[in-house]
Design an enzyme around this catalytic site. Structure first.
Site, mmCIF file in Angstrom:
data_model
loop_
_atom_site.group_PDB
_atom_site.id
_atom_site.type_symbol
_atom_site.label_atom_id
_atom_site.label_comp_id
_atom_site.label_asym_id
_atom_site.label_seq_id
_atom_site.Cartn_x
_atom_site.Cartn_y
_atom_site.Cartn_z
ATOM 1 N N GLN A 1 0.779 -1.239 -0.014
ATOM 2 C CA GLN A 1 0.048 0.015 0.098
ATOM 3 C C GLN A 1 0.837 1.263 -0.088
ATOM 4 O O GLN A 1 0.985 1.826 1.178
ATOM 5 C CB GLN A 1 -0.909 -0.042 1.298
ATOM 6 N N PHE A 2 1.361 1.647 -1.176
ATOM 7 C CA PHE A 2 2.194 2.710 -1.235
ATOM 8 C C PHE A 2 1.635 4.104 -0.895
ATOM 9 O O PHE A 2 2.362 5.090 -0.425
ATOM 10 C CB PHE A 2 2.794 2.882 -2.528
ATOM 11 N N THR A 3 0.307 4.156 -0.737
ATOM 12 C CA THR A 3 -0.405 5.209 -0.523
ATOM 13 C C THR A 3 -0.174 5.831 0.847
ATOM 14 O O THR A 3 -0.754 6.751 1.411
ATOM 15 C CB THR A 3 -1.869 5.277 -0.890
#
Length: 148
Positions: free
Chosen positions: A79-81
């Site tokens: 989950q890069f966000t």
């Protein structure tokens, strides 16, 4: 690294309409890798996730980790966000590690959790995924290796 850890009754991830990973009771973990992260942060976050005591004991207190509670299952989703910069209305993601750094660290966390005896299911790094969960409690904990 950052992780959003949710205690779940069950969770699954689908890719292109097909189930890719699925667990019963355990933790849904959304995992983000920062540009400055390395193997030490992967070790820290894996240790914290696996030892997190947010299952209830016989007295009703959150005192048990997943293994002690009898549900050592993790669904770990990249989950890069989690490293979004939201100073403007359009988030920026320059603090999120690029795939060449993030993928090996994401895989290290998965390996470390498996080595600790957990059943680990995953999504696919960078894929368009649909994540479903039945939250238990709900209990959701935010972890950041900069604070551990």
């Amino acid at each position: 690294m950052r992780a959003v850890v949710t205690r779940v009754k069950n969770a699954r991830v689908e890719i292109d309409g097909a189930v890719h990973g699925q667990i019963g009771q355990g933790f849904l973990v959304l995992l983000g890798v920062h540009v400055s992260d390395g193997p030490a942060q992967a070790e820290k976050i894996a240790d914290k996730i696996c030892g997190l005591r947010i299952f209830e004991d016989e007295a009703g207190k959150m005192n048990l980790n997943p293994q002690t509670a009898g549900c050592p299952a993790l669904l770990i989703i990249s989950q890069f966000t989690l490293f979004a910069d939201c100073h403007s209305r359009r988030p920026g993601f320059t603090e999120a590690a690029r795939p060449e750094t993030a993928v090996p660290l994401y895989e290290q966390v998965i390996r470390l959790c498996r080595e600790r005896g957990f059943q680990v299911e995953t999504g696919v790094f960078g894929a368009d995924m649909q994540v479903f969960s039945q939250n238990d409690g709900p209990v959701t904990i935010l972890l950041d290796t900069k604070e551990l």
